[in-house]
Write a protein that holds these residues in place. Sequence first.
Motif, PDB file in Angstrom:
ATOM      1  N   ALA A  16      21.588 101.671  74.873  1.00  0.00           N
ATOM      2  CA  ALA A  16      20.624 101.162  75.855  1.00  0.00           C
ATOM      3  C   ALA A  16      21.221 101.185  77.256  1.00  0.00           C
ATOM      4  N   GLY A  17      22.490 100.810  77.380  1.00  0.00           N
ATOM      5  CA  GLY A  17      23.153 100.842  78.674  1.00  0.00           C
ATOM      6  C   GLY A  17      23.243 102.255  79.235  1.00  0.00           C
ATOM      7  N   LEU A  18      23.579 103.206  78.378  1.00  0.00           N
ATOM      8  CA  LEU A  18      23.657 104.596  78.831  1.00  0.00           C
ATOM      9  C   LEU A  18      22.282 105.141  79.194  1.00  0.00           C
ATOM     10  N   ALA A  19      21.249 104.752  78.438  1.00  0.00           N
ATOM     11  CA  ALA A  19      19.882 105.170  78.778  1.00  0.00           C
ATOM     12  C   ALA A  19      19.455 104.570  80.119  1.00  0.00           C
ATOM     13  N   LEU A  20      19.871 103.334  80.389  1.00  0.00           N
ATOM     14  CA  LEU A  20      19.570 102.725  81.692  1.00  0.00           C
ATOM     15  C   LEU A  20      20.289 103.454  82.825  1.00  0.00           C
ATOM     16  N   VAL A  21      21.513 103.871  82.590  1.00  0.00           N
ATOM     17  CA  VAL A  21      22.244 104.641  83.598  1.00  0.00           C
ATOM     18  C   VAL A  21      21.488 105.942  83.881  1.00  0.00           C
ATOM     19  N   VAL A  22      21.020 106.598  82.842  1.00  0.00           N
ATOM     20  CA  VAL A  22      20.238 107.824  83.022  1.00  0.00           C
ATOM     21  C   VAL A  22      18.979 107.533  83.833  1.00  0.00           C
ATOM     22  N   PHE A  23      18.300 106.436  83.503  1.00  0.00           N
ATOM     23  CA  PHE A  23      17.088 106.070  84.227  1.00  0.00           C
ATOM     24  C   PHE A  23      17.376 105.819  85.706  1.00  0.00           C
ATOM     25  N   PHE A  24      18.416 105.047  86.001  1.00  0.00           N
ATOM     26  CA  PHE A  24      18.727 104.737  87.394  1.00  0.00           C
ATOM     27  C   PHE A  24      19.221 105.966  88.151  1.00  0.00           C
ATOM     28  N   PRO A  34      16.684 115.575  82.531  1.00  0.00           N
ATOM     29  CA  PRO A  34      15.749 115.976  81.480  1.00  0.00           C
ATOM     30  C   PRO A  34      15.393 114.791  80.578  1.00  0.00           C
ATOM     31  N   PRO A  35      14.150 114.709  80.133  1.00  0.00           N
ATOM     32  CA  PRO A  35      13.723 113.578  79.294  1.00  0.00           C
ATOM     33  C   PRO A  35      14.522 113.420  78.000  1.00  0.00           C
ATOM     34  N   VAL A  36      15.086 114.501  77.493  1.00  0.00           N
ATOM     35  CA  VAL A  36      15.851 114.412  76.255  1.00  0.00           C
ATOM     36  C   VAL A  36      17.064 113.498  76.412  1.00  0.00           C
ATOM     37  N   MET A  37      17.535 113.330  77.636  1.00  0.00           N
ATOM     38  CA  MET A  37      18.718 112.508  77.866  1.00  0.00           C
ATOM     39  C   MET A  37      18.460 111.024  77.639  1.00  0.00           C
ATOM     40  N   TYR A  38      17.196 110.626  77.544  1.00  0.00           N
ATOM     41  CA  TYR A  38      16.890 109.240  77.199  1.00  0.00           C
ATOM     42  C   TYR A  38      17.053 108.993  75.690  1.00  0.00           C
ATOM     43  N   TYR A  39      16.937 110.040  74.897  1.00  0.00           N
ATOM     44  CA  TYR A  39      17.009 109.910  73.446  1.00  0.00           C
ATOM     45  C   TYR A  39      18.397 110.166  72.888  1.00  0.00           C
ATOM     46  N   VAL A  40      19.187 110.950  73.595  1.00  0.00           N
ATOM     47  CA  VAL A  40      20.519 111.324  73.104  1.00  0.00           C
ATOM     48  C   VAL A  40      21.403 110.106  72.821  1.00  0.00           C
ATOM     49  N   PRO A  41      21.457 109.083  73.699  1.00  0.00           N
ATOM     50  CA  PRO A  41      22.324 107.938  73.382  1.00  0.00           C
ATOM     51  C   PRO A  41      21.942 107.232  72.083  1.00  0.00           C
ATOM     52  N   PHE A  42      20.652 107.135  71.804  1.00  0.00           N
ATOM     53  CA  PHE A  42      20.221 106.453  70.579  1.00  0.00           C
ATOM     54  C   PHE A  42      20.522 107.291  69.338  1.00  0.00           C
ATOM     55  N   CYS A  43      20.436 108.594  69.465  1.00  0.00           N
ATOM     56  CA  CYS A  43      20.840 109.467  68.349  1.00  0.00           C
ATOM     57  C   CYS A  43      22.335 109.328  68.073  1.00  0.00           C
ATOM     58  N   ILE A  89      20.395 124.316  75.064  1.00  0.00           N
ATOM     59  CA  ILE A  89      20.710 125.168  76.213  1.00  0.00           C
ATOM     60  C   ILE A  89      20.107 126.561  76.044  1.00  0.00           C
ATOM     61  N   TYR A  90      20.045 127.061  74.818  1.00  0.00           N
ATOM     62  CA  TYR A  90      19.415 128.360  74.582  1.00  0.00           C
ATOM     63  C   TYR A  90      17.926 128.310  74.936  1.00  0.00           C
ATOM     64  N   ASN A  91      17.267 127.199  74.607  1.00  0.00           N
ATOM     65  CA  ASN A  91      15.832 127.084  74.851  1.00  0.00           C
ATOM     66  C   ASN A  91      15.477 126.628  76.265  1.00  0.00           C
ATOM     67  N   LYS A  96      20.762 123.184  81.645  1.00  0.00           N
ATOM     68  CA  LYS A  96      22.000 123.200  80.875  1.00  0.00           C
ATOM     69  C   LYS A  96      23.103 122.301  81.448  1.00  0.00           C
ATOM     70  N   VAL A  97      23.259 122.249  82.759  1.00  0.00           N
ATOM     71  CA  VAL A  97      24.355 121.467  83.333  1.00  0.00           C
ATOM     72  C   VAL A  97      24.148 119.965  83.140  1.00  0.00           C
ATOM     73  N   PRO A  98      22.979 119.396  83.503  1.00  0.00           N
ATOM     74  CA  PRO A  98      22.837 117.947  83.302  1.00  0.00           C
ATOM     75  C   PRO A  98      22.881 117.532  81.834  1.00  0.00           C
ATOM     76  N   VAL A  99      22.329 118.362  80.970  1.00  0.00           N
ATOM     77  CA  VAL A  99      22.331 118.007  79.543  1.00  0.00           C
ATOM     78  C   VAL A  99      23.743 118.116  78.974  1.00  0.00           C
ATOM     79  N   ALA A 100      24.471 119.155  79.323  1.00  0.00           N
ATOM     80  CA  ALA A 100      25.831 119.322  78.805  1.00  0.00           C
ATOM     81  C   ALA A 100      26.750 118.212  79.314  1.00  0.00           C
ATOM     82  N   LEU A 101      26.693 117.919  80.603  1.00  0.00           N
ATOM     83  CA  LEU A 101      27.549 116.862  81.146  1.00  0.00           C
ATOM     84  C   LEU A 101      27.167 115.489  80.607  1.00  0.00           C
ATOM     85  N   GLY A 102      25.889 115.209  80.550  1.00  0.00           N
ATOM     86  CA  GLY A 102      25.430 113.923  80.023  1.00  0.00           C
ATOM     87  C   GLY A 102      25.807 113.732  78.569  1.00  0.00           C
ATOM     88  N   THR A 103      25.627 114.777  77.785  1.00  0.00           N
ATOM     89  CA  THR A 103      25.970 114.692  76.368  1.00  0.00           C
ATOM     90  C   THR A 103      27.473 114.520  76.184  1.00  0.00           C
TER      91      THR A 103
END
Length: 129
Positions: A16-24, A34-43, A89-91, A96-103
């Motif tokens: 939840a804290g990481l999702a809040l960081v993404v939101f802010f 990217p919206p997927v970054m809100y779900y990655v921490p919970f996964c 990243i293929y799709n 790719k950069v924000p998702v790779a760094l965030g993940t």
Amino acid sequence: MKPVSRFAPVAFLLAAGLALVVFFLSALTAMVVPPVMYYVPFCFAILTAALYANVLKASARSAQRFVTAFMAAVTTKLLLTASFLGVYIYNFKMQKVPVALGTFIIYVAFTILLVRYLRITGEEDTPQR
């Protein structure tokens, strides 16, 4: 209280804290997240909690099984993360950069959490001299 029942709430609070960081980051800066970054921490929270339970179960049997289970947990998390990133990243090449760094940041945070809780649990189980 069982160690897994102590770990799971902390993992979800971290998610939840990481999702809040993404939101802010997306709300206060011009950064497009990217919206997927809100779900990655919970996964990661679910995956790490499951791996933590598996490692604890193995450590109750023997030290050798603990080592094997821990290495399998780290390998599983790494391969699943790499698979997710490869497919995503293929799709979606533009994101790719924000998702790779965030993940990567989320991966490191949950790996640190896993190791800290395994260490705490190991210290509690070790008899004091």
